[in-house]
Design a protein around this motif. Structure first.
Motif, PDB file in Angstrom:
ATOM      1  N   SER A 108       0.837  -1.198   0.000  1.00 33.01           N
ATOM      2  CA  SER A 108       0.000   0.000   0.000  1.00 33.01           C
ATOM      3  C   SER A 108       0.866   1.240   0.000  1.00 33.01           C
ATOM      4  O   SER A 108       0.436   2.328   0.368  1.00 33.01           O
ATOM      5  CB  SER A 108      -0.903   0.012   1.234  1.00 33.01           C
ATOM      6  OG  SER A 108      -1.543  -1.225   1.386  1.00 33.01           O
ATOM      7  N   GLY A 109       2.123   1.062  -0.373  1.00 35.10           N
ATOM      8  CA  GLY A 109       3.092   2.147  -0.227  1.00 35.10           C
ATOM      9  C   GLY A 109       3.015   3.225  -1.291  1.00 35.10           C
ATOM     10  O   GLY A 109       3.832   4.137  -1.306  1.00 35.10           O
ATOM     11  N   HIS A 113       2.950   7.111   0.545  1.00 32.08           N
ATOM     12  CA  HIS A 113       2.946   6.503   1.880  1.00 32.08           C
ATOM     13  C   HIS A 113       4.329   5.981   2.254  1.00 32.08           C
ATOM     14  O   HIS A 113       4.779   6.141   3.382  1.00 32.08           O
ATOM     15  CB  HIS A 113       1.943   5.352   1.948  1.00 32.08           C
ATOM     16  CG  HIS A 113       0.524   5.812   1.983  1.00 32.08           C
ATOM     17  ND1 HIS A 113       0.047   6.629   2.972  1.00 32.08           N
ATOM     18  CD2 HIS A 113      -0.517   5.586   1.150  1.00 32.08           C
ATOM     19  CE1 HIS A 113      -1.232   6.890   2.748  1.00 32.08           C
ATOM     20  NE2 HIS A 113      -1.602   6.271   1.645  1.00 32.08           N
ATOM     21  N   ALA A 114       5.003   5.343   1.330  1.00 33.47           N
ATOM     22  CA  ALA A 114       6.323   4.773   1.618  1.00 33.47           C
ATOM     23  C   ALA A 114       7.377   5.868   1.531  1.00 33.47           C
ATOM     24  O   ALA A 114       7.378   6.669   0.599  1.00 33.47           O
ATOM     25  CB  ALA A 114       6.637   3.672   0.622  1.00 33.47           C
ATOM     26  N   ASN A 115       8.261   5.905   2.518  1.00 37.79           N
ATOM     27  CA  ASN A 115       9.331   6.903   2.500  1.00 37.79           C
ATOM     28  C   ASN A 115      10.487   6.412   1.646  1.00 37.79           C
ATOM     29  O   ASN A 115      10.776   5.218   1.595  1.00 37.79           O
ATOM     30  CB  ASN A 115       9.809   7.181   3.921  1.00 37.79           C
ATOM     31  CG  ASN A 115       8.700   7.785   4.754  1.00 37.79           C
ATOM     32  OD1 ASN A 115       7.851   8.518   4.247  1.00 37.79           O
ATOM     33  ND2 ASN A 115       8.691   7.453   6.034  1.00 37.79           N
ATOM     34  N   LYS A 137      12.703   2.633  -2.138  1.00 39.48           N
ATOM     35  CA  LYS A 137      11.887   2.698  -0.921  1.00 39.48           C
ATOM     36  C   LYS A 137      12.710   2.259   0.293  1.00 39.48           C
ATOM     37  O   LYS A 137      13.548   1.357   0.193  1.00 39.48           O
ATOM     38  CB  LYS A 137      10.675   1.780  -1.056  1.00 39.48           C
ATOM     39  CG  LYS A 137       9.821   2.034  -2.298  1.00 39.48           C
ATOM     40  CD  LYS A 137       8.947   3.261  -2.146  1.00 39.48           C
ATOM     41  CE  LYS A 137       7.906   3.381  -3.244  1.00 39.48           C
ATOM     42  NZ  LYS A 137       8.440   3.382  -4.614  1.00 39.48           N
ATOM     43  N   CYS A 200       0.093  -5.550   2.636  1.00 38.28           N
ATOM     44  CA  CYS A 200       1.446  -5.203   3.058  1.00 38.28           C
ATOM     45  C   CYS A 200       2.179  -6.521   3.276  1.00 38.28           C
ATOM     46  O   CYS A 200       1.561  -7.532   3.587  1.00 38.28           O
ATOM     47  CB  CYS A 200       1.439  -4.401   4.355  1.00 38.28           C
ATOM     48  SG  CYS A 200       3.104  -4.017   4.963  1.00 38.28           S
ATOM     49  N   ARG A 210       6.720   1.806  10.873  1.00 39.31           N
ATOM     50  CA  ARG A 210       6.176   3.164  10.951  1.00 39.31           C
ATOM     51  C   ARG A 210       7.140   4.187  10.369  1.00 39.31           C
ATOM     52  O   ARG A 210       6.737   5.145   9.729  1.00 39.31           O
ATOM     53  CB  ARG A 210       5.933   3.534  12.414  1.00 39.31           C
ATOM     54  CG  ARG A 210       4.611   3.073  12.958  1.00 39.31           C
ATOM     55  CD  ARG A 210       4.561   3.456  14.421  1.00 39.31           C
ATOM     56  NE  ARG A 210       3.638   2.626  15.157  1.00 39.31           N
ATOM     57  CZ  ARG A 210       2.339   2.876  15.244  1.00 39.31           C
ATOM     58  NH1 ARG A 210       1.841   3.911  14.609  1.00 39.31           N
ATOM     59  NH2 ARG A 210       1.545   2.078  15.929  1.00 39.31           N
ATOM     60  N   CYS A 213       7.112   3.639   6.383  1.00 42.86           N
ATOM     61  CA  CYS A 213       5.918   3.767   5.559  1.00 42.86           C
ATOM     62  C   CYS A 213       4.723   4.106   6.439  1.00 42.86           C
ATOM     63  O   CYS A 213       4.585   3.578   7.537  1.00 42.86           O
ATOM     64  CB  CYS A 213       5.685   2.433   4.842  1.00 42.86           C
ATOM     65  SG  CYS A 213       4.252   2.400   3.770  1.00 42.86           S
ATOM     66  N   SER A 214       3.874   4.992   5.944  1.00 38.61           N
ATOM     67  CA  SER A 214       2.710   5.354   6.743  1.00 38.61           C
ATOM     68  C   SER A 214       1.530   4.414   6.477  1.00 38.61           C
ATOM     69  O   SER A 214       0.445   4.619   6.977  1.00 38.61           O
ATOM     70  CB  SER A 214       2.311   6.798   6.461  1.00 38.61           C
ATOM     71  OG  SER A 214       2.039   6.956   5.083  1.00 38.61           O
ATOM     72  N   ALA A 215       1.759   3.378   5.669  1.00 40.28           N
ATOM     73  CA  ALA A 215       0.672   2.440   5.392  1.00 40.28           C
ATOM     74  C   ALA A 215       1.175   1.002   5.468  1.00 40.28           C
ATOM     75  O   ALA A 215       0.968   0.215   4.564  1.00 40.28           O
ATOM     76  CB  ALA A 215       0.071   2.714   4.020  1.00 40.28           C
ATOM     77  N   ARG A 258      -4.330   0.391  10.908  1.00 41.21           N
ATOM     78  CA  ARG A 258      -3.544   0.982   9.823  1.00 41.21           C
ATOM     79  C   ARG A 258      -4.294   0.916   8.492  1.00 41.21           C
ATOM     80  O   ARG A 258      -3.775   1.329   7.463  1.00 41.21           O
ATOM     81  CB  ARG A 258      -2.212   0.237   9.685  1.00 41.21           C
ATOM     82  CG  ARG A 258      -1.414   0.168  10.964  1.00 41.21           C
ATOM     83  CD  ARG A 258      -0.663   1.421  11.217  1.00 41.21           C
ATOM     84  NE  ARG A 258       0.502   1.546  10.353  1.00 41.21           N
ATOM     85  CZ  ARG A 258       1.305   2.607  10.315  1.00 41.21           C
ATOM     86  NH1 ARG A 258       1.038   3.627  11.095  1.00 41.21           N
ATOM     87  NH2 ARG A 258       2.340   2.634   9.518  1.00 41.21           N
TER      88      ARG A 258
END
Lengths: 264, 192
Positions: A108-109, A113-115, A137, A200, A210, A213-215, A258
């Motif tokens: 789901s990045g 969402h994914a850093n 990522k 995920c 966390r 990635c925020s997802a 999440r």
């Protein structure tokens, strides 16, 4: 230089060429191998995409394996029930369709969402990006989103949406060609009628996930406790659904903090 | 008889096609992932090289030499080898299907294997008679089979190892090939 200096080699080589050609043509006739006519008939009713989802190198190889009895008559996932029925007709036996499956990209990045750990500027190919310390990522199991699976799909069922691959369930035939090329092994084949999926695959501990990635699934085990049939298990901080037990009640998705378990 | 045996020994070990002459490195690196496919490739090469050794000898002696066309031998040999491989493929598919499916894709690949062509050219260069030509083709191919099978065994072992990331895969394969070639170079001291 005499003209014969050119003429003789030309004649000799032309003669050799013709001689070998004739020998090979005759040999092709004499050594012709009789093929089972049913294999050709089966190959005709197959989709002909040579997707390899059956585990054979192509539709013709699968057809021959079916005739030999080395492959199940319903082994063509792309063709589905209709194709299985036609093969059954040719072989003169009852064939029940295999459970249809579909591919899903378990990430789901997308949509930021994914850093990222660096800015990738290279060949637009996930395999190339994977070589560069596992892609851009931070998450080691995040979709790279450069579309190697899109290129592998022969049914136009995969597209890059907001930086990650998404499967179009209506078009997906479940051949699994995308799953075998994904360097992150993110694409899974799940039952086509599955309602919920854990989007995920990060097995990292929650705190690390966390940061990356925020997802991402943090392995909180709420879903495991919510599930009335025990279909969900959390192994190494990542939830997984056992579709043989799942009743599609949706209790897990409702409580996932999440929003990783999603209705498809 | 003695000189045939010596010739075979030399072709197999002392002047091994892969380790001493560097012919056929492409299949050597490409088809040495598993010992059984490597052996299949070796068998296919042995088969083709033995037959092509004899056939190209005839073509050279009775077609090219009488017309003074020695300068066209490369083209002629490629033509012969390509046709021969095609013929053998059809023959095997009809009469020895088990061998045909075991050799699989490797058989047509041999058409472009430089080891086959070079054995034909070496036979001409060294002025071998017919028996020597066939023996040379057979034993050179046997040397090829030996090399590729030994190497496949090494690679199977290496797959289980855990080398540093930079060496993983092909780099380590090339290093291992170099070490193996060095091991084989000890035969170059043998004078017969």
């Amino acid at each position: 230089m005499k003209p014969t200096d050119v003429l003789i080699p030309v004649l000799i080589f032309a003669g050799m060429g013709i001689l070998f050609g004739v020998i090979l043509a005759v040999a092709a006739r004499v050594f012709a191998v009789k093929k089972d006519a049913r294999a050709e008939q089966i190959a005709e009713v197959l989709p002909g995409a040579n997707c390899g989802g059956c585990g054979f190198s192509g539709c013709a190889a699968f057809a021959e394996a079916v005739v030999r009895g080395d492959a199940p008559a319903n082994g063509c996932r792309a063709g589905g029930a209709a194709c299985a029925a036609k093969i059954g007709e040719i072989l003169g036996m009852e064939v029940t369709a295999a459970t249809p499956v579909r591919a899903i990209v378990r990430c789901s990045g997308g949509a930021g969402h994914a850093n990222l750990k660096y800015h990738y500027e290279g060949a637009a190919d996930c395999l190339a990006a994977e070589r560069m310390s596992g892609g851009d990522k931070m998450c080691a199991t995040g979709c790279i989103g450069l579309g190697t699976c899109v290129a592998a799909c022969r049914y136009d069922a995969l597209h890059i949406v907001e930086g990650q691959a998404v499967v179009d369930a209506d078009k997906c035939v479940g051949c699994g060609a995308c799953a075998s090329v994904c360097p992150k092994h993110l694409i899974e084949l799940i039952p086509a009628d599955a309602k919920y999926c854990v989007m995920c695959r990060s097995p990292e501990p929650g705190a690390l996930t966390r940061k990356q990635c925020s997802a991402g699934c943090i392995g909180c085990k709420i879903c495991e406790k919510q599930c009335p049939t025990g279909a969900i298990s959390v192994n190494g901080c990542i939830a997984a659904i056992d579709y043989t037990k799942c009743t599609s009640c949706g209790a897990c998705a409702a409580k996932c903090p999440r929003k990783i378990i999603r209705e498809l | 008889m003695m000189n045939i045996l010596l010739l075979m020994f030399t072709a197999i070990l002392v002047e091994n096609f892969i380790f001493a002459k560097f012919y056929g490195c492409c299949p050597f690196l490409g088809v040495s992932e598993k010992p059984d496919t490597a052996l299949g490739m070796g068998m296919a090469v042995t088969f083709v090289m033995t037959v092509s050794g004899g056939v190209t000898w005839f073509v050279y002696r009775f077609l090219l030499e009488p017309f003074h066309l020695e300068y066209l031998k490369t083209v002629a040999f490629i033509l012969v080898i390509a046709a021969l491989v095609q013929f053998i493929e059809m023959f095997l598919r009809r009469f020895v299907p088990a061998l045909y499916s075991a050799l699989g894709i490797y058989l047509p690949l041999i058409t472009t294997n430089c080891a086959v062509l070079s054995s034909a050219l070496l036979i001409v260069q060294n002025n071998y008679n017919f028996i020597e030509a066939v023996a040379f083709g057979f034993s050179a191919a046997l040397g090829f089979t030996l090399a590729i099978t030994v190497f496949a065994g090494l690679r199977a072992r290496m797959n289980a190892a855990d080398p540093p990331r930079a060496f993983k895969g092909f780099p380590l394969t090339l290093i291992a090939a170099g070490l193996l070639a060095m091991a084989f170079s000890c035969f170059s001291g043998v004078h017969l």
